[in-house]
Structures are given as structure tokens and as C-alpha cells.
Design an enzyme around this catalytic site. Structure first.
Site, PDB file in Angstrom:
ATOM      1  N   LYS A 179       0.834  -1.207   0.000  1.00 58.23           N
ATOM      2  CA  LYS A 179       0.000   0.000   0.000  1.00 58.23           C
ATOM      3  C   LYS A 179       0.865   1.251   0.000  1.00 58.23           C
ATOM      4  O   LYS A 179       0.540   2.252  -0.659  1.00 58.23           O
ATOM      5  CB  LYS A 179      -0.940   0.004   1.208  1.00 58.23           C
ATOM      6  CG  LYS A 179      -1.904   1.196   1.246  1.00 58.23           C
ATOM      7  CD  LYS A 179      -2.811   1.251   0.026  1.00 58.23           C
ATOM      8  CE  LYS A 179      -3.727   2.469   0.003  1.00 58.23           C
ATOM      9  NZ  LYS A 179      -4.831   2.387   0.950  1.00 58.23           N
ATOM     10  N   LYS A 247       0.105  10.741   6.172  1.00 56.68           N
ATOM     11  CA  LYS A 247       0.531   9.573   6.952  1.00 56.68           C
ATOM     12  C   LYS A 247       0.975   8.439   6.036  1.00 56.68           C
ATOM     13  O   LYS A 247       1.934   7.717   6.352  1.00 56.68           O
ATOM     14  CB  LYS A 247      -0.573   9.103   7.887  1.00 56.68           C
ATOM     15  CG  LYS A 247      -1.746   8.396   7.256  1.00 56.68           C
ATOM     16  CD  LYS A 247      -2.721   7.884   8.301  1.00 56.68           C
ATOM     17  CE  LYS A 247      -3.918   7.180   7.657  1.00 56.68           C
ATOM     18  NZ  LYS A 247      -3.534   5.954   6.920  1.00 56.68           N
TER      19      LYS A 247
END
Length: 304
Positions: A179, A247
Site C-alpha cells: 500500500k 501519513k
């Protein structure tokens, strides 16, 4: 005798979804439609899911008590860990049963492994972040990145198949690495698309015509297909929230440091998305990169 008639066959796993935001809600709808039953939990009640037949759990404990596996679609691990312990926490509803915890949040691979080590032995963890955006979640064509043991990821793949294509990429944490790689590509692409759209507009080139032409060449991508109209019209109303990229790119930087990789592009992307948030644009869709580019310029677009 078929397996359905065999009284000794194990009952199908009861599945729950925790977190019903832009991704969690459409995934829950697809899982409910495919399975016929689903237990859901979130900060706010979702009448549409309940009307469709989902069982609403008021607390994390209730969610665990009615399920054998839970897909967590919260922003990150802290939101999960906040409701793990205590009399109303997830662990209180699990007890000493075997349980499968599916972490679909985009999180640190190290953090996922550390969490798994702290949980009771009967709780199996699989990280399963997804890519494909809200439109992919609604259509059931998400890329689902699995990390965990072969047995656990096989169970996870069977449970999550209605949402897209689940693929095991390695041990626990591997899905989060994948990811992070995905988000590195998405961040660089959407920033380039935003800059190119604004550059074309300021040069008197119609962005819609530009992307109709370039979309069929090497500049084309699924992201351009998804965000083309938003970039052309300037619609960056919330969907895929830009501030989440901060993030995600931080996790990518952590992985780069851990693997002694020295990327050239990643630091620039982190600086750009940090600035997007600092300018108060973090709550907008990632198509805000066009607005961001415009606001960084000294002069407005000149039109005839």
C-alpha cells in the site's frame, strides 16, 4: 451428501465491518449483498445499511460478540487500539475464541506486527489495505493487498472476494508495504495531474480537450479516469481525503529508511502534501492538487 447438508461442516464465518467511511460503507454494502448477513459498527449509525439488513453493533464489544472475523476500515491503528481494551472493547467481546482481525487501514507494517504480538494467541491478524478509491469500492473492483500466514490470508481472501481481488504478498505487514508503494505512485500521479491541468489552463489550453487527447497515451491512468472531471471542473469536494496521504507517505518513508532506500521523489511529495494540509486544504479530495498549484502561483488564470 453436499457440504451444505453435512451437519459436521463448519458454519460460515460471521463477518463484521468496523468503520463505515468513504471506503468502509460501500465495502460493507457489497459484503452484505454477497453474504446475506453482516454486523457493522461505527461512530455514527448508518440507516441505509441497517435497512438493507445489516445488524448494528453499538459497541466494539458487541461487534466482536456477534462475529468470528472483523474487517477494520478505520483511518489508522490508533483508532483501533483506542477501543480494543476495557469492558466495551473488542477484546471483551472475543473472549478466548479464535478470531480473525482484518486490518484494512493504511498503517505502518511495523505497527501492524507489533499489534499482532500484543494480542492474545487466538486472535489471528491479516493486514489487507485496499486500493481503487470509493468508485472501486462501490463497483467491487478493489485491489486488496494481503499480508499474513498462508492459512490466514486464504480465509481473508475468501471473506473479502466480493470487494475485489485479494492477493497474498507475503507475511504480516507485506500488505502495508504494498500500500505504501501504491500511495507513492498515487501521490506522484495526482500531483502531476493537478499541476498539468493548471499549467494547461494558464496557457489557454482547454484541460478537458487536453485529457481527452493525452488520456489515450502514456499519460493515461485509472487515476486520471477517476479524477478527470474533478480536475477539469475544479471540484475537490471531499471523497479521497488529501490529508490521509501525509501519513501514507510517512509510512513509505519509514519503509525506505528500514530498507536503506534513498528515494529522490518521496521527499518532494511529502513536502507538497504537508503544504496542502498547512494551507487548510487537507480535508479536500486529492484532486485539490490543481487548486493547490493555483494558490501557490502569484497570478490568477487569465481567460479570454
Amino acid at each position: 451428501m453436499t457440504p451444505l447438508d453435512d451437519e459436521t461442516a463448519p458454519a460460515p464465518a460471521r463477518l463484521g465491518v468496523w468503520g463505515l467511511g468513504a471506503m468502509g460503507a460501500p465495502m460493507a454494502h457489497r459484503l452484505l449483498a454477497a453474504r446475506g448477513s453482516l454486523t457493522v459498527h461505527a461512530r455514527r449509525r448508518r440507516p441505509a445499511l441497517v435497512e438493507a439488513g445489516a445488524h448494528w453493533a453499538e459497541r466494539a464489544r458487541d461487534l466482536a460478540a456477534h462475529t468470528d472475523a472483523v474487517l477494520v476500515m478505520l483511518p489508522d491503528l490508533p483508532q483501533l487500539e483506542e477501543h480494543l481494551d476495557g469492558p466495551d472493547g473488542l477484546l471483551a467481546g472475543i473472549g478466548d475464541r479464535e478470531f480473525l482481525l482484518l486490518i484494512g487501514s493504511t498503517s505502518s507494517p511495523v505497527g501492524v506486527r507489533e499489534l499482532a504480538e500484543r494480542l492474545p494467541d487466538g486472535i489471528r491478524v491479516v493486514d489487507c489495505p485496499v486500493s481503487g478509491g470509493e468508485d472501486g469500492a462501490k463497483a467491487g473492483r478493489l485491489s486488496i493487498m494481503l499480508g499474513g500466514s498462508p492459512a490466514d490470508t486464504d480465509r481473508a481472501a475468501a471473506l473479502l472476494a466480493p470487494c475485489g481481488t485479494p492477493v497474498r504478498l507475503g507475511p504480516l505487514g507485506a500488505g502495508q508495504v504494498a500500500k505504501a508503494c501504491n500511495q507513492l505512485v498515487v501521490a506522484s500521479t495526482i500531483l502531476a495531474l493537478g499541476e498539468a491541468t493548471e499549467l494547461a489552463a494558464r496557457s489557454g489550453v482547454d484541460p478537458a480537450t487536453l485529457w481527452d487527447l493525452l488520456g489515450g497515451g502514456y499519460a493515461g491512468s485509472r487515476l486520471l479516469e477517476s479524477r478527470r472531471e474533478r480536475l477539469v471542473t475544479g471540484d475537490d469536494s471531499p471523497s479521497g481525503i488529501a490529508e490521509y496521504m501525509v501519513k501514507d507517505l510517512r509510512f513509505a518513508a519509514d519503509i525506505a529508511a528500514f530498507t536503506d532506500t534513498r528515494p529522490a521523489l518521496l521527499p518532494a511529495l511529502r513536502a507538497a502534501f504537508d503544504e496542502i494540509v498547512e494551507r487548510g486544504l487537507g480535508g479536500r479530495d486529492i484532486a485539490v492538487t490543481r487548486r493547490f498549484t493555483a494558490e501557490r502561483s502569484d497570478t490568477p488564470v487569465q481567460t479570454d
